[in-house]
Design a protein around this motif. Structure first.
Motif, mmCIF file in Angstrom:
data_model
loop_
_atom_site.group_PDB
_atom_site.id
_atom_site.type_symbol
_atom_site.label_atom_id
_atom_site.label_comp_id
_atom_site.label_asym_id
_atom_site.label_seq_id
_atom_site.Cartn_x
_atom_site.Cartn_y
_atom_site.Cartn_z
ATOM 1 N N LEU A 134 43.935 49.053 40.416
ATOM 2 C CA LEU A 134 42.608 48.169 40.612
ATOM 3 C C LEU A 134 42.420 47.786 39.199
ATOM 4 O O LEU A 134 41.905 46.650 39.057
ATOM 5 C CB LEU A 134 41.427 48.981 41.197
ATOM 6 N N ARG A 135 42.548 48.729 38.061
ATOM 7 C CA ARG A 135 42.661 48.183 36.841
ATOM 8 C C ARG A 135 43.496 47.055 36.516
ATOM 9 O O ARG A 135 43.153 46.039 35.890
ATOM 10 C CB ARG A 135 42.751 49.335 36.003
ATOM 11 N N GLY A 136 44.584 47.053 37.061
ATOM 12 C CA GLY A 136 45.687 45.994 36.930
ATOM 13 C C GLY A 136 45.260 44.705 37.645
ATOM 14 O O GLY A 136 45.512 43.636 36.567
ATOM 15 N N LEU A 137 44.488 44.718 38.572
ATOM 16 C CA LEU A 137 43.872 43.495 39.125
ATOM 17 C C LEU A 137 42.691 43.225 38.137
ATOM 18 O O LEU A 137 42.783 41.871 38.112
ATOM 19 C CB LEU A 137 43.473 44.100 40.519
ATOM 20 N N GLY A 138 42.064 44.122 37.839
ATOM 21 C CA GLY A 138 40.834 43.417 36.804
ATOM 22 C C GLY A 138 41.288 42.716 35.503
ATOM 23 O O GLY A 138 40.906 42.103 34.971
ATOM 24 N N GLU A 139 42.501 43.140 35.220
ATOM 25 C CA GLU A 139 43.145 42.415 33.948
ATOM 26 C C GLU A 139 43.657 40.882 34.218
ATOM 27 O O GLU A 139 43.887 40.149 33.448
ATOM 28 C CB GLU A 139 44.548 43.125 33.425
ATOM 29 N N LYS A 140 43.734 40.754 35.840
ATOM 30 C CA LYS A 140 44.250 39.257 36.198
ATOM 31 C C LYS A 140 43.017 38.550 36.565
ATOM 32 O O LYS A 140 43.253 37.242 36.560
ATOM 33 C CB LYS A 140 45.374 39.465 37.236
ATOM 34 N N VAL A 141 42.062 39.066 36.768
ATOM 35 C CA VAL A 141 40.901 38.388 37.342
ATOM 36 C C VAL A 141 39.790 38.535 36.581
ATOM 37 O O VAL A 141 39.108 39.721 36.332
ATOM 38 C CB VAL A 141 40.520 38.723 38.951
ATOM 39 N N GLU A 142 39.289 37.449 36.118
ATOM 40 C CA GLU A 142 38.078 37.566 35.067
ATOM 41 C C GLU A 142 36.964 37.856 35.849
ATOM 42 O O GLU A 142 36.773 37.616 37.038
ATOM 43 C CB GLU A 142 37.833 36.247 34.371
ATOM 44 N N ASN A 143 36.095 38.856 35.097
ATOM 45 C CA ASN A 143 34.946 39.477 35.876
ATOM 46 C C ASN A 143 35.014 39.960 37.268
ATOM 47 O O ASN A 143 34.057 39.770 38.050
ATOM 48 C CB ASN A 143 33.942 38.361 35.721
ATOM 49 N N LEU A 144 36.050 40.655 37.383
ATOM 50 C CA LEU A 144 36.431 41.243 38.754
ATOM 51 C C LEU A 144 35.178 42.373 39.213
ATOM 52 O O LEU A 144 34.722 42.131 40.161
ATOM 53 C CB LEU A 144 37.673 41.857 38.939
ATOM 54 N N SER A 145 34.738 43.051 38.283
ATOM 55 C CA SER A 145 33.690 43.914 38.536
ATOM 56 C C SER A 145 32.328 43.217 38.975
ATOM 57 O O SER A 145 32.178 43.725 40.168
ATOM 58 C CB SER A 145 33.483 44.921 37.341
ATOM 59 N N ALA A 146 32.116 42.134 38.447
ATOM 60 C CA ALA A 146 30.910 41.634 38.932
ATOM 61 C C ALA A 146 31.094 40.847 40.037
ATOM 62 O O ALA A 146 30.310 40.561 41.150
ATOM 63 C CB ALA A 146 30.280 40.519 37.843
ATOM 64 N N ARG A 147 32.508 40.308 40.331
ATOM 65 C CA ARG A 147 32.749 39.373 41.374
ATOM 66 C C ARG A 147 32.970 39.975 42.592
ATOM 67 O O ARG A 147 32.988 39.189 44.005
ATOM 68 C CB ARG A 147 33.755 38.470 41.102
ATOM 69 N N ALA A 148 33.259 41.423 42.786
ATOM 70 C CA ALA A 148 33.678 41.936 43.856
ATOM 71 C C ALA A 148 32.506 42.327 44.981
ATOM 72 O O ALA A 148 31.514 43.151 44.350
ATOM 73 C CB ALA A 148 34.230 43.400 43.540
ATOM 74 N N ALA A 149 32.482 41.535 46.051
ATOM 75 C CA ALA A 149 31.642 41.797 46.941
ATOM 76 C C ALA A 149 31.630 43.148 47.791
ATOM 77 O O ALA A 149 30.937 43.780 48.307
ATOM 78 C CB ALA A 149 31.506 40.648 47.959
ATOM 79 N N MET A 166 23.017 34.506 33.531
ATOM 80 C CA MET A 166 22.986 34.376 35.012
ATOM 81 C C MET A 166 23.948 35.269 35.528
ATOM 82 O O MET A 166 25.422 35.043 35.075
ATOM 83 C CB MET A 166 22.825 32.852 35.736
ATOM 84 N N ALA A 167 23.858 36.187 36.365
ATOM 85 C CA ALA A 167 24.808 37.054 36.875
ATOM 86 C C ALA A 167 25.829 36.330 37.633
ATOM 87 O O ALA A 167 25.455 35.284 38.522
ATOM 88 C CB ALA A 167 24.176 38.321 37.774
ATOM 89 N N GLU A 168 27.024 36.427 37.563
ATOM 90 C CA GLU A 168 28.066 35.810 38.359
ATOM 91 C C GLU A 168 27.759 36.372 40.087
ATOM 92 O O GLU A 168 27.765 37.488 40.413
ATOM 93 C CB GLU A 168 29.350 36.124 37.882
ATOM 94 N N ALA A 169 28.352 35.585 40.964
ATOM 95 C CA ALA A 169 28.251 35.814 42.098
ATOM 96 C C ALA A 169 29.306 36.674 42.770
ATOM 97 O O ALA A 169 30.242 36.457 42.194
ATOM 98 C CB ALA A 169 28.217 34.397 43.138
ATOM 99 N N ALA A 170 28.964 37.460 43.554
ATOM 100 C CA ALA A 170 29.952 38.415 44.164
ATOM 101 C C ALA A 170 30.774 37.586 45.280
ATOM 102 O O ALA A 170 30.310 37.165 46.453
ATOM 103 C CB ALA A 170 29.459 39.711 44.898
ATOM 104 N N ASP A 171 31.698 37.042 44.963
ATOM 105 C CA ASP A 171 32.611 36.012 45.600
ATOM 106 C C ASP A 171 33.912 36.461 46.146
ATOM 107 O O ASP A 171 34.570 35.886 46.683
ATOM 108 C CB ASP A 171 32.606 34.805 45.032
ATOM 109 N N LEU A 172 34.394 37.680 45.888
ATOM 110 C CA LEU A 172 35.589 38.139 45.999
ATOM 111 C C LEU A 172 35.596 39.486 47.035
ATOM 112 O O LEU A 172 34.856 40.329 46.863
ATOM 113 C CB LEU A 172 36.477 38.365 44.991
ATOM 114 N N ILE A 173 36.559 39.904 47.712
ATOM 115 C CA ILE A 173 37.118 41.051 48.473
ATOM 116 C C ILE A 173 38.222 41.630 47.928
ATOM 117 O O ILE A 173 39.116 40.794 47.594
ATOM 118 C CB ILE A 173 36.888 40.767 49.862
#
Length: 516
Positions: free
Chosen positions: A62-77, A1-8
Motif C-alpha cells: 500500500l505504501r508502494g502504491l502511494g509512492e506511485k499515485v499522488e495524494n493517494l491518501s486523500a483520493r482513496a474513496a 480545497m480538498a481533493e475529491a476521493a476518486d479512487l478505489i
C-alpha cells in the motif's frame, strides 16, 4: 480545497505476490505495486506462512502504491481486499496470531480427508456446500488439527482466511465473507453456516472459532488509525471485505456481463473453470468434486472445477525439444519454443491423436480425483511428427476443459478466457471448438483486485447494483466473440467421446503403475 476521493484501492494477496492496485471509480486501472510473498515448506507436507509478515507485506504494498499515485491518501474513496482461498489463519487473544498459517498448499490433512470422505455424512455435507473435500480447505485442516494438534486450537479464538486476517488488521473487525462460508462450513443456498456440515466435519464443538459473516457489498468498516499510519492512508477510509480470490478474478474477467451468466477459464499452470449460474441451476456430480462459491450478486453462484495440470503439459513437451536440441549444441529457450506453438499447430493436420493432460506428479483433481493419474498419448502412428504432438497436447487442454464443464451440467453458451495462454489463437480456437461456444478474451490486467474493488464501488454507492458496475468495469474489457468453426466442433465432439472412454478405461492401469 480538498481533493475529491476518486479512487478505489484493491488488495489481492496471492500465494506468490501481494498486490495493491488503484482504480478509478469507473474501473480504469491507473497504478499498481507489489511485494513478493514468502512461505515455508516442510518435509512433513507442511506449507506455512507468517501472519505478521503478511500484514507487513500488505502495508508495504500500500505504501508502494502511494509512492506511485499522488495524494493517494486523500483520493482513496475505499479499500477492498481479497486473497488466496482456503487455508487456516488462527487468531487468539488480542487479535494476535496463534502460530503460522496453514496455506491451501499444506498436505498434512490428507489422512483426515480420506477418513471424512469415507463417512456416511459426507454426502450430506457435499449437498450443502457443493464442494468436494480436499486438503486445501479450512474445514479439513481444522478437523485434522482438532485430532492431531489440539494445542494449536487451545489458544485460538477465531479461524480466519488470509483476506480475513488482513481485514482484521485494517479494521480491527473479525469477520469472513459468504463465499468462503458457502463452500467450507455452510450452504451455498443460504450463504450461512450449516450445523449439519459442521457435524459432518466433526467440528460442532469448534463452532465458536467461526467469525461473523458480512457481505462487503453492503457492509464496510473504517480503516483504523494504526493501520492508516502503517499503510500511509487516511484513517476512516471505508474498507470492504471481498470474496475469495477465485471468484473475484472470475468477476473481474467476465464470468457475468450484460445481466447474463457466462463461464470463465484461466488457463495457466493449472486450469480453473468457473460458470456463473442461478442457485437452482447447480448440478452436483456423483464424484463429489469441484466447488460451489457464492458471487456478490443475490441468487448467483459460481460452480467451479479445477484440473491439476494445464500449460505445464505443453511446457513439458516443449522442454523435450529444448533438451534434444541441446544434445546437438543448439541453444534454444523455452520461450522460443512457446513462440512457435501456433506455427506448429498450423503445420499439422487435424487428426485422431488424444492426449490426457495428467502430467502433474499430484495426479488429477477435476472433474475426478486420482493422485495416481498420469498423462498419455493415444492414437499415435509412424507418420506423426512433433507438430502433431503439439497439436494433441493443446487439444488435450481443450478436452480437459470440456471434461470440467461437463461435470457441472450443460456446457456454457460463451467462454471468457484470461491468463497468458489466452494470447494463443490456437488455444482459444481449441477451447471454442471443444465447448462448441464462442470465446472472448478479457484484457483486464488485475482481475482479482478489480473484482474486490467492484464490490467496494457498490458498497460506497458509486453503483446501484453489481450488474451496473459490471457494465463499466468488465464489459468494455472483453474482446470480440471468436466463433468456432462447425467442422472443428464436430471433430472435437467425436474426439471427446474417445477421450472420455480412454480416461475411464485406463484408470486401473494407473493403480498397477503406482504399485511398489
Amino acid at each position: 480545497m480538498a481533493e475529491a476521493a476518486d479512487l478505489i484501492i484493491g488488495i489481492d494477496a496471492g500465494t506468490s505476490v501481494m498486490k495493491a492496485v488503484a482504480f478509478t471509480l469507473a474501473g480504469r486501472q491507473i497504478a499498481s505495486a507489489s511485494v513478493r510473498n514468502s512461505y515455508r515448506t516442510g518435509d512433513d507436507g507442511s506449507v506455512t506462512q507468517s501472519l505478521d509478515q503478511t500484514w507487513l507485506d500488505c502495508a508495504r504494498a500500500l505504501r508502494g502504491l502511494g509512492e506511485k499515485v499522488e495524494n493517494l491518501s486523500a483520493r482513496a474513496a475505499a479499500i477492498a481486499v481479497t486473497a488466496q482461498g482456503d487455508g487456516t489463519w488462527l487468531v487468539g487473544a488480542g487479535n494476535r496470531p496463534v502460530g503460522d498459517a496453514w496455506l491451501w498448499l499444506d498436505a498434512r490433512a490428507a489422512p483426515t480427508v480420506e477418513r471424512l470422505a469415507a463417512s456416511d455424512a459426507d454426502r450430506q455435507r457435499f449437498e450443502a456446500t457443493g464442494t468436494g473435500l480436499n486438503t486445501c480447505q479450512q474445514g479439513t485442516q481444522l478437523a485434522h488439527m482438532d485430532r492431531h494438534f489440539p494445542e494449536l486450537l487451545a489458544g485460538a479464538q477465531a479461524a480466519m482466511h488470509c483476506k480475513d486476517w488482513l481485514y482484521l488488521n485494517l479494521t480491527g473487525v473479525r469477520a469472513t465473507d459468504p463465499s468462503e462460508v458457502s463452500f467450507t462450513f455452510g450452504n451455498f443456498r443460504t450463504r450461512r453456516y450449516d450445523d449439519d456440515v459442521l457435524a459432518a466435519l466433526g467440528l460442532t464443538h469448534r463452532r465458536n472459532l467461526l467469525p461473523e459473516v458480512i457481505d462487503g457489498t453492503e457492509t464496510t468498516h473504517p480503516l483504523t488509525a494504526e493501520a492508516a499510519a502503517a499503510a500511509g492512508l487516511r484513517a476512516g477510509t471505508p474498507v470492504c471485505l471481498g470474496y475469495v480470490d477465485m471468484c473475484m478474478t472470475a468477476l473481474g474477467a467476465g464470468v457475468r456481463s450484460e445481466g447474463r451468466n457466462a463461464a470463465c477459464s484461466a488457463i495457466g499452470s493449472t486450469g480453473v473453470h468457473l460458470q456463473a449460474k442461478a442457485v437452482s441451476d447447480v448440478v452436483l456430480n456423483a464424484e463429489r468434486t469441484g466447488y460451489v462459491i457464492a458471487l456478490p450478486i443475490p441468487g448467483i453462484v459460481t460452480q467451479v472445477q479445477t484440473n491439476m495440470g494445464a500449460t505445464i503439459n505443453l511446457d513439458w513437451l516443449l522442454q523435450l525439444g529444448v533438451d534434444l536440441l541441446g544434445e546437438f549444441g543448439v541453444t534454444v529457450g523455452l520461450n522460443d519454443m512457446i513462440g512457435r506453438v501456433d506455427q506448429w499447430i498450423a503445420a499439422s493436420k487435424p487428426g485422431n491423436i488424444l492426449y490426457h493432460p495428467y502430467i502433474s506428479e499430484a495426479g488429477e483433481r477435476g472433474p475426478f480425483v486420482n493422485a495416481r493419474a498420469r498423462a498419455n498419448f493415444t492414437g499415435l502412428a509412424s507418420r506423426h511428427r512433433y507438430p502433431d504432438l503439439v497439436r494433441a497436447v493443446v487439444e488435450g487442454l481443450g478436452m480437459a476443459t470440456r471434461d470440467c464443464y461437463a461435470a457441472m451440467g450443460a456446457l456454457p453458451s460463451e467462454l471468457r478466457v484470461s491468463g497468458g495462454a489466452a494470447r494463443s489463437a490456437s488455444l482459444r480456437g481449441t477451447l471454442g471448438a471443444a465447448l462448441g461456444a464462442p470465446v472472448r478474451v478479457s484484457t483486464r490486467e488485475e482481475a482479482g483486485a478489480a473484482g474486490a474493488s467492484m464490490m467496494a464501488a457498490v458498497a460506497i454507492g458509486a453503483y446501484r447494483t453489481m450488474d451496473d458496475c459490471i457494465a463499466d468495469w468488465v464489459t468494455p474489457e472483453l474482446g470480440a466473440a471468436e466463433q468456432p468453426k462447425a467442422e472443428d466442433t464436430e471433430r472435437m465432439n467425436r474426439l471427446f467421446a474417445a477421450y472420455s472412454t480412454v480416461r475411464r478405461g485406463i484408470a486401473p492401469a494407473w493403480d498397477i503403475l503406482a504399485a511398489r
